[in-house]
Motif scaffolding. Structure first.
Motif, mmCIF file in Angstrom:
data_model
loop_
_atom_site.group_PDB
_atom_site.id
_atom_site.type_symbol
_atom_site.label_atom_id
_atom_site.label_comp_id
_atom_site.label_asym_id
_atom_site.label_seq_id
_atom_site.Cartn_x
_atom_site.Cartn_y
_atom_site.Cartn_z
ATOM 1 N N VAL A 1 0.831 -1.203 0.000
ATOM 2 C CA VAL A 1 0.000 0.000 0.000
ATOM 3 C C VAL A 1 0.863 1.250 0.000
ATOM 4 N N LYS B 1 2.325 1.927 -3.368
ATOM 5 C CA LYS B 1 1.303 2.491 -4.254
ATOM 6 C C LYS B 1 1.083 3.971 -3.942
ATOM 7 N N LEU B 2 1.013 4.297 -2.655
ATOM 8 C CA LEU B 2 0.815 5.694 -2.264
ATOM 9 C C LEU B 2 2.003 6.540 -2.707
ATOM 10 N N MET C 1 -2.250 5.225 -14.421
ATOM 11 C CA MET C 1 -2.888 4.173 -13.631
ATOM 12 C C MET C 1 -4.252 3.823 -14.201
ATOM 13 N N PRO C 2 -4.589 2.544 -14.170
ATOM 14 C CA PRO C 2 -5.929 2.191 -14.635
ATOM 15 C C PRO C 2 -6.992 2.828 -13.738
ATOM 16 N N ARG C 3 -8.016 3.373 -14.381
ATOM 17 C CA ARG C 3 -9.085 4.032 -13.617
ATOM 18 C C ARG C 3 -10.348 3.199 -13.700
ATOM 19 N N TYR C 4 -11.119 3.283 -12.656
ATOM 20 C CA TYR C 4 -12.353 2.503 -12.618
ATOM 21 C C TYR C 4 -13.521 3.380 -12.212
ATOM 22 N N GLY C 5 -14.716 2.927 -12.564
ATOM 23 C CA GLY C 5 -15.930 3.557 -12.052
ATOM 24 C C GLY C 5 -16.256 2.928 -10.716
ATOM 25 N N ARG D 1 0.504 8.632 -12.031
ATOM 26 C CA ARG D 1 -0.915 8.816 -11.706
ATOM 27 C C ARG D 1 -1.747 8.776 -12.988
ATOM 28 N N LEU E 1 1.774 7.438 -6.230
ATOM 29 C CA LEU E 1 0.755 8.438 -6.541
ATOM 30 C C LEU E 1 1.337 9.844 -6.521
#
Lengths: 84, 451
Positions: free
Chosen positions: B203, B206-207, B219-223, B216, B210
């Motif tokens: 984690v 990953k932070l 990065m894959p984005r999601y709904g 950033r 960012l």
């Protein structure tokens, strides 16, 4: 899935540790929890185990506050009419 | 002789532990060490009777291990580090529309794991007790052997093997720096916060990423994540784990639980991945394979946790297993109440151990297994609707920061971040938690060979 009601625009979330988060919300939550936890730990009387207990309470407070102001990034619903 | 008041206290503590950790277990991403160690530490330092603390702890692990697989089954979100290896298999069952089956199989596997682990741990502890002097002497070598073994078992075995020494140097280097700079007294070793640093490594990495705008953007984005549950009818009466599992599943689960007890000194996550895959690799049908894998994995994690706590406690009195040194650390060392010369091992008799363990595990199974079977959906619905993942990460992050500060002051926050980033990188390259934890335990001795 589309989500029109949410204030964030679509496809803005990233995955951290198997679930979706919004970066700004995440930073907010990290700050809130760190401040409440460490804050309570430091403010507690220096008499073990009080700092630890205060810190744990602080962590819980931070968690509750974050839960209230941040919305989960999940659309949850029950599938109706498919009972066995 | 034990009096009724003490027994009542044990029952009370076990009930509270079971309820509390039923809820915590379901919340996604809750690491066992992060949620168990601080609370146990507080109880120990608050001066509760040792036997009451043990009952509480056993009840808490059984409850936590029963429930942390629920979000895996329903949404593919692990409720803890230990349930992460089960995601893949649970998703197969979910894809076939059987998340309820997943929960039943996993929870039943947990129950079998507990039933096997409790008597076997007591037995094994008695067998090992005479060797305890010898084991204590070679603990570091055993941990190094464990790290090498687990490294060879991973897919990226050369990277894993190569990582052991540098990672040990990083950990021990920080400790030596703390001693030299007189941040930490010479007789004190920073452990808990490094352990948590490794756990939170992926984690933190990953932070950290960012912070870079370029990363950033890519990065894959999601709904929003869509979670839909089928309403399932309530089951009547008290569920029977032996009817929920098939004969073959009971067999594999029992076998993996026995192996989990025997390998109590190994990293439970590593053993879960290794044994879970090995024991089911020959089954062709994906649904049967998944059901067998999750029930036996859950049995194994439970058995490994109970044995990992009980055997070192009863036989040795030193935290010589990952469970003992992590979540159960406070049972061994919580100055000024418990020290390595004066902890549960020295304070409790064999009868005390049996009574506390039986009370703790029976109450946790009775309450949590029942709740799990009846209200899994309702509890999940609540968590998914109202608990944001950000708050979970925040809570965990806050606790790690506090424990880092507690271990060695403000500078250790930086130290833990370094450990976490390196651990996260290694994790991404295929070096699993098991190898990293074993390295953490072996580090002082390993580094002392070179200086």
């Amino acid at each position: 899935m589309e989500n029109k009601s949410d204030h964030h625009s679509q496809n803005e979330y990233i995955e951290v540790w198997e679930d979706l988060v919004h970066i700004k919300d995440l930073i907010l939550s990290l700050i809130i929890c760190t401040v409440t936890t460490l804050g309570a730990y430091l403010l507690a009387p220096n008499d073990p185990p009080k700092p630890l207990i205060f810190g744990l309470i602080g962590a819980v407070i931070g968690f509750v506050v974050s839960s209230i102001i941040i919305k989960p990034k999940r659309n949850f619903r029950y599938l109706e009419g498919e009972e066995e | 002789m034990m009096d009724m008041v003490l027994i009542a206290e044990m029952i009370g503590a076990s009930v509270i532990g079971a309820i509390l950790y039923t809820i915590i277990g379901i919340a996604p991403g809750t690491d066992e060490t992060a949620v168990l160690a601080p609370v146990t530490l507080v109880l120990v330092l608050s001066g509760f009777e040792p036997i009451v603390i043990l009952a509480f702890f056993i009840s808490a692990i059984v409850a936590k291990k029963l429930t942390d697989s629920i979000p895996v089954a329903i949404a593919g979100i692990p409720g803890g580090v230990m349930s992460a290896p089960m995601v893949e298999h649970a998703m197969i069952l979910k894809k076939h529309g059987m998340p309820e089956l997943s929960i039943r199989k996993m929870a039943s596997g947990s129950v079998i794991g507990t039933i096997i682990a409790v008597p076997m741990s007591l037995l094994l502890a008695n067998l090992i007790a005479p060797l305890s002097g010898y084991i204590t002497e070679y603990a570091s070598q055993i941990f190094l052997g464990g790290a090498i073994f687990l490294a060879l078992m991973t897919k990226n075995r050369w990277v894993a093997l190569l990582s052991i020494l540098p990672f040990a140097f990083l950990i021990q280097g920080l400790r030596i720096f703390y001693w030299e700079a007189e941040i930490v007294p010479a007789d004190q070793t920073v452990f808990t916060s490094f352990f948590l640093g490794i756990t939170i490594g992926p984690v933190i990495l990953k932070l950290a990423e960012l912070l870079s705008g370029k990363v950033r953007k890519n990065m894959p984005r999601y709904g929003m994540k869509d979670i839909a549950l089928k309403r399932t009818p309530k089951t009547k009466g008290f569920p029977n784990p032996f009817k929920i599992l098939t004969k073959k599943e009971i067999g594999t689960t029992s076998l993996s639980s026995v192996l989990g007890v025997l390998t109590f000194f190994m990293s439970p996550v590593g053993m879960t991945i290794f044994l879970g895959e090995t024991l089911t690799s020959r089954i062709k049908d994906p649904v049967k394979k998944a059901a067998r894998a999750i029930s036996s994995m859950d049995g194994l994690t439970n058995a490994a946790y109970i044995s990992g706590t009980l055997i070192p406690l009863i036989a040795i009195g030193l935290p010589l297993s990952p469970t003992a040194i992590g979540p159960g650390g406070a049972l061994f060392n919580a100055p000024p109440v418990f020290t390595e010369e004066n902890n549960l091992h020295h304070l409790l008799s064999m009868t005390d151990f049996i009574v506390a363990t039986v009370i703790g595990s029976v109450i946790a199974i009775a309450i949590t297994f029942y709740i799990t079977m009846k209200y899994a959906q309702e509890i999940c619905a609540f968590v998914f609707r109202f608990i944001p993942h950000e708050a979970m990460l925040g809570l965990f992050f806050g606790l790690v920061m506090m424990l880092a500060f507690m271990d060695a002051g403000i500078i250790n926050i930086a130290g833990v971040l370094i450990v976490a980033i390196v651990a996260g990188l290694l994790h991404r390259k295929g070096v699993n938690y098991g190898v990293q934890f074993m390295t953490l335990y072996a580090a002082p001795w390993l580094v002392s060979l070179f200086i």
